[in-house]
Motif scaffolding. Structure first.
Motif, mmCIF file in Angstrom:
data_model
loop_
_atom_site.group_PDB
_atom_site.id
_atom_site.type_symbol
_atom_site.label_atom_id
_atom_site.label_comp_id
_atom_site.label_asym_id
_atom_site.label_seq_id
_atom_site.Cartn_x
_atom_site.Cartn_y
_atom_site.Cartn_z
ATOM 1 N N TYR A 33 -5.184 35.156 14.694
ATOM 2 C CA TYR A 33 -5.059 36.034 13.522
ATOM 3 C C TYR A 33 -5.505 37.452 13.873
ATOM 4 O O TYR A 33 -4.820 38.440 13.558
ATOM 5 N N LEU A 34 -6.666 37.572 14.519
ATOM 6 C CA LEU A 34 -7.191 38.898 14.872
ATOM 7 C C LEU A 34 -6.268 39.601 15.866
ATOM 8 O O LEU A 34 -6.052 40.813 15.783
ATOM 9 N N GLU A 35 -5.708 38.806 16.783
ATOM 10 C CA GLU A 35 -4.781 39.375 17.764
ATOM 11 C C GLU A 35 -3.512 39.892 17.084
ATOM 12 O O GLU A 35 -3.020 40.993 17.383
ATOM 13 N N VAL B 197 0.860 -1.187 0.000
ATOM 14 C CA VAL B 197 0.000 0.000 0.000
ATOM 15 C C VAL B 197 0.892 1.232 0.000
ATOM 16 O O VAL B 197 1.531 1.557 1.003
ATOM 17 N N ASN B 198 0.969 1.902 -1.141
ATOM 18 C CA ASN B 198 1.703 3.154 -1.255
ATOM 19 C C ASN B 198 0.786 4.323 -0.915
ATOM 20 O O ASN B 198 -0.364 4.127 -0.530
ATOM 21 N N THR B 199 1.274 5.555 -1.097
ATOM 22 C CA THR B 199 0.549 6.730 -0.619
ATOM 23 C C THR B 199 0.417 7.797 -1.703
ATOM 24 O O THR B 199 1.398 8.097 -2.402
ATOM 25 N N LEU B 200 -0.777 8.350 -1.810
ATOM 26 C CA LEU B 200 -0.983 9.599 -2.546
ATOM 27 C C LEU B 200 -1.204 10.680 -1.499
ATOM 28 O O LEU B 200 -2.172 10.637 -0.748
ATOM 29 N N ARG B 201 -0.297 11.636 -1.440
ATOM 30 C CA ARG B 201 -0.400 12.735 -0.471
ATOM 31 C C ARG B 201 -0.913 13.980 -1.185
ATOM 32 O O ARG B 201 -0.293 14.471 -2.134
ATOM 33 N N LEU B 202 -2.046 14.478 -0.706
ATOM 34 C CA LEU B 202 -2.676 15.666 -1.278
ATOM 35 C C LEU B 202 -2.703 16.769 -0.221
ATOM 36 O O LEU B 202 -3.055 16.520 0.932
ATOM 37 N N TRP B 203 -2.379 17.990 -0.650
ATOM 38 C CA TRP B 203 -2.208 19.101 0.289
ATOM 39 C C TRP B 203 -3.403 20.041 0.250
ATOM 40 O O TRP B 203 -3.860 20.433 -0.820
ATOM 41 N N ASN B 204 -3.858 20.414 1.445
ATOM 42 C CA ASN B 204 -4.958 21.365 1.605
ATOM 43 C C ASN B 204 -4.404 22.668 2.177
ATOM 44 O O ASN B 204 -3.608 22.650 3.120
ATOM 45 N N ALA B 205 -4.824 23.801 1.602
ATOM 46 C CA ALA B 205 -4.332 25.103 2.058
ATOM 47 C C ALA B 205 -5.193 25.619 3.203
ATOM 48 O O ALA B 205 -6.419 25.699 3.073
ATOM 49 N N GLU B 206 -4.549 25.979 4.309
ATOM 50 C CA GLU B 206 -5.260 26.471 5.485
ATOM 51 C C GLU B 206 -4.476 27.621 6.117
ATOM 52 O O GLU B 206 -3.297 27.828 5.812
ATOM 53 N N SER B 207 -5.123 28.352 7.007
ATOM 54 C CA SER B 207 -4.441 29.429 7.719
ATOM 55 C C SER B 207 -3.566 28.834 8.815
ATOM 56 O O SER B 207 -3.988 27.913 9.525
ATOM 57 N N GLN C 115 -10.557 33.229 2.944
ATOM 58 C CA GLN C 115 -10.970 32.933 1.577
ATOM 59 C C GLN C 115 -9.781 32.975 0.623
ATOM 60 O O GLN C 115 -9.659 32.151 -0.280
ATOM 61 N N SER C 116 -8.872 33.927 0.849
ATOM 62 C CA SER C 116 -7.682 34.034 -0.004
ATOM 63 C C SER C 116 -6.843 32.763 0.063
ATOM 64 O O SER C 116 -6.355 32.262 -0.953
ATOM 65 N N ILE C 117 -6.696 32.224 1.263
ATOM 66 C CA ILE C 117 -5.912 30.992 1.424
ATOM 67 C C ILE C 117 -6.660 29.793 0.839
ATOM 68 O O ILE C 117 -6.077 28.960 0.145
ATOM 69 N N ALA C 118 -7.971 29.731 1.088
ATOM 70 C CA ALA C 118 -8.757 28.579 0.625
ATOM 71 C C ALA C 118 -8.737 28.447 -0.893
ATOM 72 O O ALA C 118 -8.790 27.340 -1.432
ATOM 73 N N THR C 119 -8.631 29.572 -1.610
ATOM 74 C CA THR C 119 -8.660 29.495 -3.075
ATOM 75 C C THR C 119 -7.485 28.706 -3.632
ATOM 76 O O THR C 119 -7.565 28.177 -4.742
ATOM 77 N N ILE C 120 -6.400 28.593 -2.872
ATOM 78 C CA ILE C 120 -5.218 27.889 -3.381
ATOM 79 C C ILE C 120 -5.547 26.420 -3.667
ATOM 80 O O ILE C 120 -5.060 25.843 -4.651
ATOM 81 N N SER C 121 -6.360 25.817 -2.821
ATOM 82 C CA SER C 121 -6.701 24.403 -3.040
ATOM 83 C C SER C 121 -8.187 24.234 -3.352
ATOM 84 O O SER C 121 -8.788 23.213 -3.033
ATOM 85 N N GLU C 122 -8.760 25.222 -4.023
ATOM 86 C CA GLU C 122 -10.195 25.178 -4.297
ATOM 87 C C GLU C 122 -10.511 24.559 -5.651
ATOM 88 O O GLU C 122 -11.300 23.628 -5.753
ATOM 89 N N PHE C 123 -9.872 25.067 -6.733
ATOM 90 C CA PHE C 123 -10.192 24.617 -8.086
ATOM 91 C C PHE C 123 -8.939 24.161 -8.821
ATOM 92 O O PHE C 123 -7.858 24.739 -8.655
ATOM 93 N N LEU D 253 -12.307 36.975 7.354
ATOM 94 C CA LEU D 253 -12.980 36.214 6.309
ATOM 95 C C LEU D 253 -12.255 36.341 4.975
ATOM 96 O O LEU D 253 -12.100 35.364 4.235
ATOM 97 N N LYS D 254 -11.801 37.553 4.667
ATOM 98 C CA LYS D 254 -11.069 37.773 3.415
ATOM 99 C C LYS D 254 -9.764 36.978 3.410
ATOM 100 O O LYS D 254 -9.388 36.363 2.405
ATOM 101 N N HIS D 255 -9.077 36.975 4.553
ATOM 102 C CA HIS D 255 -7.828 36.220 4.694
ATOM 103 C C HIS D 255 -8.056 34.715 4.487
ATOM 104 O O HIS D 255 -7.337 34.053 3.736
#
Length: 810
Positions: free
Chosen positions: A240-242, A223-233, A256-264, A252-254
């Motif tokens: 973050y606010l502090e 059993v080998n591995t496929l490693r997939l990366w998810n973008a998060e803060s 969303q900006s990060i989430a778009t990296i692994s969105e489409f 929210l803008k921050h």
């Protein structure tokens, strides 16, 4: 571990109650699927851990396949097959009152790929595991993948493909393996001890969190591995606010900006912002993958000097080429290696596959964008380029006038293909003709400099998915005729040549094909509402929609047949069902117009009482792996009609061939090797040769208008694009297609090959009318398809490029 049907049934009932808090009698099919997938994953988990441990114990060199796409298809069936429990699970579910096929259909397909590039990567992972080779995938965990295609009034409409809506039963989140990725900012040189060190002060830090998926080898416990990366803060909301003293809206803008990296997959790059997002995606998964690899390596080793003896990184097309300067950055800035040593290590690790001859797909990035987004990486690219250009002038002074073509940085752009060749130890094409053209044309000067780095590795497909799984009737017939050895040794399909002329076996194969066509006809009716004749020729073109693949040539042929039927009441032909499946990139207007044209033909012809007796046109929306598994077994004719010299290889041609379809195609990509394998009597070749096409492109001399005026058939069908032919089914005009052919001189030589294509199609009718002859050709195609197994391709890579060996884990 369940070992028989009853132990499975007992274990399933117990697991179902534990997961769902109710008895199976009260359960839904979705809950049954999730319970089954959970049990299969748990069956694989000890083997997964054991594989990793054994590979580490044996110090096995490992390859990591870096790819922006992995078009995997569904896992459940394949995993059951690989674990050798498929039949007992199928029978056990039946005893529990559930249909196995219905349950497997509930599995969402991972939206992680688009076309051949991603499907090849998936086949390679399958073969690596099946051959007990230590090889893993590295990519992005796209939330929505490419898009879900709908056809509305003939037009392609893109919808989000929310494949993760109900979660992914096959993934494991590895929060402890998360790494940080830096973007933007500025670079500082700092005196640390007795040496200068580079410090990057980023504008943005993104956390890359890995999700691992098991790739189960065929009945070998690997059993080998496929490693997939998810973008998060990297910061939780309060932190973050502090830190930023921002507002909730800023948060929210921050996020969303990060989430778009692994969105489409492949965000629209017609804008500057879209291009920046694509570059962020590429660096994101590449940097994460390299950091993860080095962390694993440094657990067992102190020095990175021998990294190339333990790991190979394979760059699948130009998207992950930033891996070369990124590894240099880490070696120098984080581990203190000097330039020469870091460069030696990097080249020993990196190998590159080129997948295209299209200039627009050989990626080039604006210098300004790299400087702003990846400032340190750009500095390294600039230095690689400076040293490379210096070496060219010293060792190859006659190439000075071609420096613009071979430099890595030129005209304010970074040429990623050139960087890939210079910064790796191996560059390969994916079919012999493709590799030869790379050497002679696109990369001729680099080939002159580094001839030993260039090699060919013709693509392949996994016969376990594309024959054993998708075509069980044909698989059974093959095993009855030649025995089961072909499952582990696909070259043994060659034994079918001994029975290719046997009448009883021919009848068996044609009966299998007819049953598969009945299934496909039922699927078409379910999907489109159209009834098709299962005794007609199922003529199929399914692949990404691109002008060079020439779905337009196919459509013009259909249009010409329609005009003949209308003009001649005595006209007759072998009935045909023309089947298309294709997605066009969202911003590719011309490709979308071709989809609209195909659907207009379908509307016109399928409603015409006389024409529909001879031809039907079907466009199956949202073409995907599970649909392909239904289409290939029921296909008679495989359309591989790209402009010669444009298709790198193709793998759809191999899947059709393996399932006994005959190819109509140009001498392009792997079609040439298919022709060489089966012989001229078992394939329909037409059109210009690659050299003729290249001569037209280099020297000119082709005038589409001459073809238009010289051939009445061509004139009639081209005029039909704009003369009101489609008025009876709506206001369809196709001025842009008309203009592409006559005003812009037919870039992909559609009209030049049209007459030859029509003649080849008439030969198809003749051969199909002789069912014994067609059956023999079908058997020959399957018999000769073993050489196009990805097991063969991966073995070649393992031995000649990666230097990895099988690691037994039993």
């Amino acid at each position: 571990m369940f070992t028989d049907k009853q132990s499975f049934v007992d274990a399933f009932k117990e697991r179902f109650i534990a997961l769902n808090g109710k008895s199976i009698e009260d359960g839904t099919e979705q809950e049954v699927y999730q319970t089954l997938a959970t049990m299969v994953r748990e069956q694989a988990m000890p083997k997964w851990i054991h594989t990793r441990d054994r590979q580490e114990e044996k110090h096995s060199k490992q390859v990591i396949y870096f790819s922006l796409e992995f078009l995997l298809g569904r896992f459940l069936y394949n995993n059951l097959l690989s674990l050798d429990v498929l039949e007992l699970v199928r029978d056990g579910l039946q005893d529990l009152g559930y249909d196995f096929t219905d349950i497997t259909e509930l599995e969402p397909e991972p939206g992680l790929g688009n076309g051949g590039l991603g499907r090849l990567a998936a086949c390679f992972l399958d073969s690596l595991a099946a051959l007990s080779l230590p090889g893993h995938g590295n990519g992005i965990r796209y939330r929505y993948g490419l898009f879900k295609q709908k056809i509305v009034d003939g037009y392609q409409v893109e919808l989000p493909d929310n494949w993760l809506r109900d979660g992914n039963m096959w993934e494991t989140r590895r929060q402890d393996k998360a790494v940080e990725i830096n973007f933007g900012g500025w670079i500082e040189m700092k005196q640390i001890g007795d040496r200068l060190r580079v410090v990057h002060h980023p504008d943005e830090v993104v956390l890359a969190v890995p999700y691992d998926m098991p790739i189960i080898g065929y009945q070998n416990d690997v059993v080998n591995t496929l490693r997939l990366w998810n973008a998060e803060s990297p910061l939780d909301d309060e932190a973050y606010l502090e830190k930023t003293k921002g507002t909730y809206k800023d948060l929210l803008k921050h996020k969303q900006s990060i989430a778009t990296i692994s969105e489409f997959l492949y965000p629209d790059d017609t804008t500057y912002e879209g291009k920046v997002l694509r570059l962020k995606q590429q660096y994101f998964f590449v940097s994460a993958g390299i950091q993860s690899m080095l962390a694993s390596y440094l657990k067992r080793n102190k020095s990175l000097k021998q990294l190339g003896d333990h790991y190979a990184i394979h760059i699948n097309d130009t998207h992950p080429v930033v891996a070369i300067p990124e590894l240099m950055r880490i070696l120098m800035d984080e581990h203190g290696y000097g330039w020469d040593e870091a460069w030696r290590i990097t080249k020993s690790v990196m190998s590159f596959t080129n997948h295209t001859l299209l200039a627009e797909a050989l990626e080039k990035w604006p210098v300004e964008m790299y400087q702003r987004l990846l400032p340190r990486v750009y500095q390294i690219i600039e230095e690689i380029n400076r040293r490379f250009c210096r070496d060219v002038l010293v060792n190859y002074p006659h190439l000075e006038s071609h420096m613009g073509e071979i430099a890595i940085v030129s005209n304010e752009q970074i040429n990623m293909a050139n960087l890939a060749v210079v910064g790796s130890h191996s560059t390969n094409g994916v079919a012999q003709i493709h590799t030869d053209i790379l050497k002679q044309r696109e990369m001729r000067y680099l080939y002159e400099m580094f001839p030993l780095r260039f090699n060919n590795k013709t693509n392949g497909i996994t016969h376990r998915r594309w024959l054993l799984k998708s075509n069980p009737r044909l698989s059974d017939a093959i095993t009855e005729a030649i025995g089961p050895s072909w499952v582990e040794h696909p070259n043994d399909l060659e034994k079918l040549m001994d029975v290719s002329k046997d009448r009883s076996f021919q009848e068996r194969v044609m009966d299998v094909k007819q049953q598969n066509k009945l299934d496909l006809a039922a699927y078409i009716q379910e999907e489109t509402g159209e009834k098709v004749d299962p005794h007609s020729i199922f003529d199929v073109q399914v692949k990404r929609l691109h002008a060079y693949k020439r779905q337009l040539l196919n459509a013009l042929h259909i249009h010409a047949l329609y005009l003949k039927i209308q003009a001649d009441p005595t006209f007759t032909m072998v009935p045909r069902t023309f089947i298309f499946g294709a997605k066009a990139a969202p911003g590719y207007y011309y490709a979308k117009e071709i989809i609209r044209y195909i659907n207009a033909l379908a509307t016109l012809i399928n409603k015409d009482k006389r024409a529909s007796q001879f031809i039907k046109v079907i466009f199956l929306e949202n073409y995907r792996v599970s649909m392909a598994e239904r289409i290939f077994p029921g296909s008679d004719l495989s359309e591989q009609i790209s402009t010669a010299s444009y298709e790198a290889s193709g793998t759809g041609n191999m899947k059709f061939m393996m399932n006994g379809a005959l190819t109509i195609g140009t001498l392009d990509g792997a079609n040439i090797e298919i022709r060489d394998a089966v012989g001229d009597d078992h394939i329909f070749i037409f059109g210009l040769s690659p050299q003729e096409v290249m001569n037209y492109k280099k020297f000119g001399g082709y005038h589409a208008a001459e073809m238009y005026h010289a051939h009445q058939e061509i004139k009639d069908v081209v005029d039909g694009l704009v003369n009101g032919t489609f008025d009876k089914v709506g206001e369809y005009q196709f001025q842009s297609i008309f203009d592409s052919l006559l005003v812009y001189n037919d870039d992909f030589l559609v009209l030049k090959d049209f007459v030859s294509y029509m003649r080849a199609q008439r030969r198809v009718d003749e051969v199909f009318s002789d069912q014994a002859r067609w059956a023999e050709s079908s058997i020959v195609n399957t018999a000769k398809s073993g050489i196009f197994s990805s097991d063969r391709t991966i073995t070649e890579y393992a031995n000649a490029v990666w230097n990895i060996k099988p690691t037994s884990v039993k």
